[in-house]
Design a protein around this motif. Structure first.
Motif, PDB file in Angstrom:
ATOM      1  N   LEU A  18       0.855  -1.182   0.000  1.00 44.00           N
ATOM      2  CA  LEU A  18       0.000   0.000   0.000  1.00 44.00           C
ATOM      3  C   LEU A  18       0.889   1.228   0.000  1.00 44.00           C
ATOM      4  CD1 LEU A  18      -3.158   0.584   2.197  1.00 44.00           C
ATOM      5  CD2 LEU A  18      -1.617   2.429   1.587  1.00 44.00           C
ATOM      6  N   LEU A  19       0.727   2.089  -1.007  1.00 46.25           N
ATOM      7  CA  LEU A  19       1.539   3.293  -1.149  1.00 46.25           C
ATOM      8  C   LEU A  19       0.642   4.517  -1.021  1.00 46.25           C
ATOM      9  CD1 LEU A  19       3.316   1.035  -2.395  1.00 46.25           C
ATOM     10  CD2 LEU A  19       4.105   2.713  -4.075  1.00 46.25           C
ATOM     11  N   SER A  20       0.916   5.380  -0.039  1.00 48.45           N
ATOM     12  CA  SER A  20       0.137   6.597   0.158  1.00 48.45           C
ATOM     13  C   SER A  20       1.048   7.651   0.761  1.00 48.45           C
ATOM     14  CB  SER A  20      -1.061   6.315   1.082  1.00 48.45           C
ATOM     15  OG  SER A  20      -1.824   7.497   1.273  1.00 48.45           O
ATOM     16  N   VAL A  21       1.578   8.548  -0.074  1.00 51.18           N
ATOM     17  CA  VAL A  21       2.611   9.475   0.384  1.00 51.18           C
ATOM     18  C   VAL A  21       2.280  10.916   0.019  1.00 51.18           C
ATOM     19  CG1 VAL A  21       4.430   7.737   0.279  1.00 51.18           C
ATOM     20  CG2 VAL A  21       3.963   9.122  -1.744  1.00 51.18           C
ATOM     21  N   SER A  22       2.703  11.826   0.883  1.00 47.58           N
ATOM     22  CA  SER A  22       2.647  13.253   0.562  1.00 47.58           C
ATOM     23  C   SER A  22       3.897  13.664  -0.197  1.00 47.58           C
ATOM     24  CB  SER A  22       2.520  14.070   1.854  1.00 47.58           C
ATOM     25  OG  SER A  22       1.265  13.866   2.447  1.00 47.58           O
ATOM     26  N   VAL A 111       3.897   1.911   2.567  1.00 47.14           N
ATOM     27  CA  VAL A 111       4.775   3.045   2.286  1.00 47.14           C
ATOM     28  C   VAL A 111       3.972   4.318   2.521  1.00 47.14           C
ATOM     29  CG1 VAL A 111       6.299   4.142   0.601  1.00 47.14           C
ATOM     30  CG2 VAL A 111       5.950   1.652   0.545  1.00 47.14           C
ATOM     31  N   VAL A 112       4.280   5.014   3.607  1.00 46.60           N
ATOM     32  CA  VAL A 112       3.515   6.197   4.012  1.00 46.60           C
ATOM     33  C   VAL A 112       4.475   7.270   4.513  1.00 46.60           C
ATOM     34  CG1 VAL A 112       1.873   7.127   5.682  1.00 46.60           C
ATOM     35  CG2 VAL A 112       1.439   4.916   4.629  1.00 46.60           C
ATOM     36  N   ASN A 113       4.342   8.481   4.009  1.00 47.27           N
ATOM     37  CA  ASN A 113       4.897   9.629   4.734  1.00 47.27           C
ATOM     38  C   ASN A 113       3.780  10.634   4.934  1.00 47.27           C
ATOM     39  OD1 ASN A 113       5.067  11.363   2.267  1.00 47.27           O
ATOM     40  ND2 ASN A 113       6.744   9.957   1.731  1.00 47.27           N
ATOM     41  N   LEU A 114       3.856  11.391   5.959  1.00 46.27           N
ATOM     42  CA  LEU A 114       2.706  12.106   6.496  1.00 46.27           C
ATOM     43  C   LEU A 114       2.500  13.474   5.863  1.00 46.27           C
ATOM     44  CD1 LEU A 114       3.394  11.171  10.225  1.00 46.27           C
ATOM     45  CD2 LEU A 114       2.153   9.873   8.472  1.00 46.27           C
ATOM     46  N   TYR A 115       1.288  14.006   6.041  1.00 49.85           N
ATOM     47  CA  TYR A 115       0.988  15.354   5.578  1.00 49.85           C
ATOM     48  C   TYR A 115       2.071  16.307   6.090  1.00 49.85           C
ATOM     49  CZ  TYR A 115      -3.899  13.950   4.557  1.00 49.85           C
ATOM     50  OH  TYR A 115      -5.032  13.356   4.077  1.00 49.85           O
ATOM     51  N   PRO A 116       2.442  17.296   5.294  1.00 48.59           N
ATOM     52  CA  PRO A 116       3.562  18.181   5.675  1.00 48.59           C
ATOM     53  C   PRO A 116       3.181  19.206   6.737  1.00 48.59           C
ATOM     54  CG  PRO A 116       2.622  18.891   3.599  1.00 48.59           C
ATOM     55  CD  PRO A 116       1.902  17.615   3.961  1.00 48.59           C
ATOM     56  N   PHE A 117       2.861  18.717   7.930  1.00 51.27           N
ATOM     57  CA  PHE A 117       2.416  19.617   8.990  1.00 51.27           C
ATOM     58  C   PHE A 117       3.514  20.594   9.388  1.00 51.27           C
ATOM     59  CE2 PHE A 117       2.157  20.786  13.461  1.00 51.27           C
ATOM     60  CZ  PHE A 117       0.892  21.335  13.520  1.00 51.27           C
ATOM     61  N   GLU A 118       4.729  20.082   9.643  1.00 50.41           N
ATOM     62  CA  GLU A 118       5.817  20.956  10.096  1.00 50.41           C
ATOM     63  C   GLU A 118       6.117  22.040   9.072  1.00 50.41           C
ATOM     64  OE1 GLU A 118       7.040  16.766  11.719  1.00 50.41           O
ATOM     65  OE2 GLU A 118       6.025  17.593   9.956  1.00 50.41           O
ATOM     66  N   GLU A 119       6.118  21.672   7.790  1.00 48.61           N
ATOM     67  CA  GLU A 119       6.387  22.653   6.740  1.00 48.61           C
ATOM     68  C   GLU A 119       5.288  23.707   6.679  1.00 48.61           C
ATOM     69  OE1 GLU A 119       6.503  19.435   6.497  1.00 48.61           O
ATOM     70  OE2 GLU A 119       8.366  18.801   5.496  1.00 48.61           O
ATOM     71  N   THR A 120       4.053  23.294   6.908  1.00 52.94           N
ATOM     72  CA  THR A 120       2.919  24.229   6.894  1.00 52.94           C
ATOM     73  C   THR A 120       3.051  25.256   8.013  1.00 52.94           C
ATOM     74  OG1 THR A 120       1.498  22.504   5.960  1.00 52.94           O
ATOM     75  CG2 THR A 120       0.411  24.398   6.966  1.00 52.94           C
ATOM     76  N   VAL A 121       3.443  24.785   9.205  1.00 56.15           N
ATOM     77  CA  VAL A 121       3.651  25.707  10.329  1.00 56.15           C
ATOM     78  C   VAL A 121       4.773  26.677  10.019  1.00 56.15           C
ATOM     79  CG1 VAL A 121       4.379  25.863  12.735  1.00 56.15           C
ATOM     80  CG2 VAL A 121       2.765  24.091  12.045  1.00 56.15           C
ATOM     81  N   ALA A 122       5.865  26.157   9.436  1.00 60.49           N
ATOM     82  CA  ALA A 122       7.023  26.998   9.122  1.00 60.49           C
ATOM     83  C   ALA A 122       6.667  28.105   8.137  1.00 60.49           C
ATOM     84  CB  ALA A 122       8.159  26.144   8.569  1.00 60.49           C
ATOM     85  N   LYS A 123       5.681  27.856   7.284  1.00 65.27           N
ATOM     86  CA  LYS A 123       5.263  28.855   6.296  1.00 65.27           C
ATOM     87  C   LYS A 123       4.335  29.909   6.904  1.00 65.27           C
ATOM     88  CE  LYS A 123       5.566  25.708   2.329  1.00 65.27           C
ATOM     89  NZ  LYS A 123       4.778  24.952   1.327  1.00 65.27           N
ATOM     90  N   GLU A 132      -5.843  21.374   8.861  1.00 60.37           N
ATOM     91  CA  GLU A 132      -6.104  20.426   7.780  1.00 60.37           C
ATOM     92  C   GLU A 132      -4.872  19.597   7.414  1.00 60.37           C
ATOM     93  OE1 GLU A 132      -8.969  19.466   6.382  1.00 60.37           O
ATOM     94  OE2 GLU A 132      -9.802  20.703   7.988  1.00 60.37           O
ATOM     95  N   GLN A 133      -3.705  20.058   7.818  1.00 61.07           N
ATOM     96  CA  GLN A 133      -2.479  19.308   7.532  1.00 61.07           C
ATOM     97  C   GLN A 133      -2.097  18.363   8.672  1.00 61.07           C
ATOM     98  OE1 GLN A 133      -0.888  19.132   4.606  1.00 61.07           O
ATOM     99  NE2 GLN A 133      -2.580  20.394   3.856  1.00 61.07           N
ATOM    100  N   ILE A 134      -3.020  18.143   9.604  1.00 56.01           N
ATOM    101  CA  ILE A 134      -2.806  17.130  10.644  1.00 56.01           C
ATOM    102  C   ILE A 134      -3.282  15.790  10.081  1.00 56.01           C
ATOM    103  CG2 ILE A 134      -3.434  16.362  12.966  1.00 56.01           C
ATOM    104  CD1 ILE A 134      -3.825  19.284  13.745  1.00 56.01           C
ATOM    105  N   ASP A 135      -2.358  14.920   9.826  1.00 49.54           N
ATOM    106  CA  ASP A 135      -2.659  13.612   9.227  1.00 49.54           C
ATOM    107  C   ASP A 135      -3.237  12.680  10.288  1.00 49.54           C
ATOM    108  OD1 ASP A 135      -2.724  11.402   7.561  1.00 49.54           O
ATOM    109  OD2 ASP A 135      -0.719  11.769   6.737  1.00 49.54           O
TER     110      ASP A 135
END
Length: 534
Positions: A18-22, A111-123, A132-135
């Motif tokens: 199962l592949l689901s990546v941001s 295969v999963v990497n999470l919604y880019p929460f940290e990057e969203t906060v940094a912006k 909405e970016q909390i996975d």
């Protein structure tokens, strides 16, 4: 032998992934390789589209579960068919029967990497957009896969793709040892993710010291050892957005040691206190300044800083609050120096430093903001001591003249300079300064009188080394990081030749200390703010 130890070399085959990546980095190559090994691929949303556009056969998760994605994609993998396929223990009859009864197919690779929460906060995104970016589904699958690592391989980092493909190519699956390693990494990722979310919410609600403090950091490097060779050590980077040692680029030299990192941080934080429009240089040894100065050029500032304690400067750390230039680099390399750190470096200076292969050169890209809030942590047995960063800064408008004589303008400028340096000296701290340069520093003593005397000794030795007959303490000013509990420390400074004093005040014997200052003809100001540094 434990169950885990006995199965570390067992290989679990992979038939469905199962592949689901941001972060789509490497996902197409991974998908093609998995398909090439005959592995069925399940996927969701944007990941499925990306794979299909690359010509890779993909089964949508909604087709696999028989249930559509709903609520703008908030609910897509939160389904028994998905989590049953991940969590089922293949060695238990009851689990296999449940899978058969409910039509649940096993999922062997996630295969999963999470919604880019940290990057969203940094912006600096808006509150609602950040929420909405909390996975939710991603961490659930990561945790489920990591829990069932005896049968399921979890990939959360594109850097691990090639290694897993090599293992699949060689064995048809993954070893228990690999799955355990990846499970550990997966739980570290979800822990860091939740920490970022809770930390952001704490910041948004002004909860500086929350009831439950969680801290996350990423390893930058292993150190050869800690403060001493028998101690293990590593350097970690936190999520704090602050120019400094964690974000610095090392341009040359061998790896920084634990002590190098600690000292370099102390040096850079000190020079960041000064106006970037005025060259400032700090020389640090064992996390204490042994010389600090400001001047019209960095070369002059370095030369003035070196005068204070040239003996201790040998093997020290040099920090600048602006670009390292060729003239300054030429002076610095005349004695053995461990590290130079500055926001930037000129090509000429870089060439001069390059001739010293073991000299480390770091550039930070900017200065640390001394007023930026943050937390400092220190371990104690069974716990942590946590406090806000010392962001205190004192200007002339906040000083209270308590003696009969007020400081002259030159004394006032030196008093403010000395107190700024004293903030970065281990307590008890005494700093003698004149002409915007330190001339004597006493650090880390158990009483203030001894610190004052040591600083005076340093001032005398510095003058002698410079060929002067009078101690540099004569005509200097003195800064104390905390109040003088008795007049003895103050009088030691007066006897050394100091003419003005800056201290926080607040002792029950303030009146006695003020009277002693008046009797000695000293000017003295109170700041109302102390700077203990232990």
């Amino acid at each position: 032998m434990s169950e885990r130890q006995s199965n570390t070399n067992s290989v679990t085959p992979i038939t469905r992934a199962l592949l689901s990546v941001s972060d789509k980095t490497g996902i197409i190559d991974l998908g093609k390789a998995l398909a090439g090994h005959g592995i069925e691929i399940l996927s969701t949303g944007g990941t499925a589209r990306t794979l299909k556009e690359a010509g890779i056969a993909v089964t949508d998760v909604s087709d696999h579960t028989g249930f559509p994605e709903i609520m703008d994609g908030r609910v897509k993998t939160l389904h028994p068919t998905i989590h049953g396929g991940i969590l089922a223990r293949r060695d238990k009859d009851a689990h296999r029967s449940a899978m058969e009864d409910h039509g649940i197919g096993g999922i062997d690779l996630v295969v999963v990497n999470l919604y880019p929460f940290e990057e969203t906060v940094a912006k600096g995104a808006a509150f609602g957009d950040t929420v909405e970016q909390i996975d939710i589904g991603g961490p659930a699958m990561v945790r489920a896969s990591a829990k069932n690592h005896a049968f399921v391989t979890i990939l959360t980092d594109p850097a691990d793709y090639d290694g897993i493909l090599a293992e699949i190519g060689g064995h048809g699956g993954t070893t228990a040892e690999t799955r355990l390693r990846l499970a550990k990494k997966a739980f570290q990722r979800t822990a860091a993710y939740d920490t970022a979310i809770s930390g952001w919410l704490a910041t948004e609600t002004g909860d500086v010291l929350p009831d439950r403090l969680t801290v996350t950091a990423t390893k930058v490097q292993d150190c050869r050892y800690g403060e001493n060779p028998h101690q293990n050590a590593a350097f970690y980077e936190t999520v704090e957005n602050r120019p400094g040692i964690a974000t610095a680029k090392q341009r040359q030299g061998k790896a920084l040691s634990y002590n190098n990192l600690n000292d370099t941080d102390a040096a850079f934080e000190l020079v960041s206190e000064f106006d970037p429009d005025r060259p400032a240089v700090a020389i640090i040894k064992h996390a204490n300044p042994c010389g600090v100065a400001t001047a019209d050029s960095f070369k002059q500032a370095y030369e003035k800083a070196l005068i204070c304690d040239p003996v201790s400067a040998f093997g020290g750390i040099v920090a600048l609050n602006g670009e390292l230039d060729g003239a300054t680099a030429t002076e610095i390399v005349k004695i053995f120096t461990e590290v130079i750190v500055a926001p930037s470096v000129s090509d000429e200076a870089a060439g001069i430093i390059a001739a010293k292969k073991n000299l480390r050169l770091l550039t930070t890209g900017g200065l640390a903001d001394p007023a930026q809030p943050g937390l400092t942590l220190r371990t104690v047995a069974g716990g942590l001591l946590v406090q806000g960063r010392d962001t205190g800064q004192i200007g002339a408008d906040r000083l209270n003249v308590v003696t009969q004589r007020a400081p002259t303008p030159d004394e006032m400028a030196d008093l403010l300079f000395a107190f700024r340096v004293a903030k970065h000296v281990k307590s008890n701290a005494i700093v003698y300064a004149r002409g915007q340069m330190t001339v004597g520093i006493g650090a880390g003593q158990m009483n203030r009188r001894d610190s004052s005397r040591i600083a005076a000794i340093r001032a005398g030795e510095a003058a002698e080394a410079a060929g002067e007959t009078d101690s540099f303490a004569k005509g200097s000013v003195v800064a104390s990081d905390a109040f003088f509990p008795f007049a003895d420390g103050l009088m030691a400074a007066a006897e050394a030749g100091a003419t003005a004093v800056i201290q926080p005040g607040g002792s029950i014997r303030d009146e006695d200390v003020i009277a002693a200052a008046d009797k000695a003809g000293l000017a003295m100001v109170f700041t109302g703010q102390r700077h203990f540094r232990h």
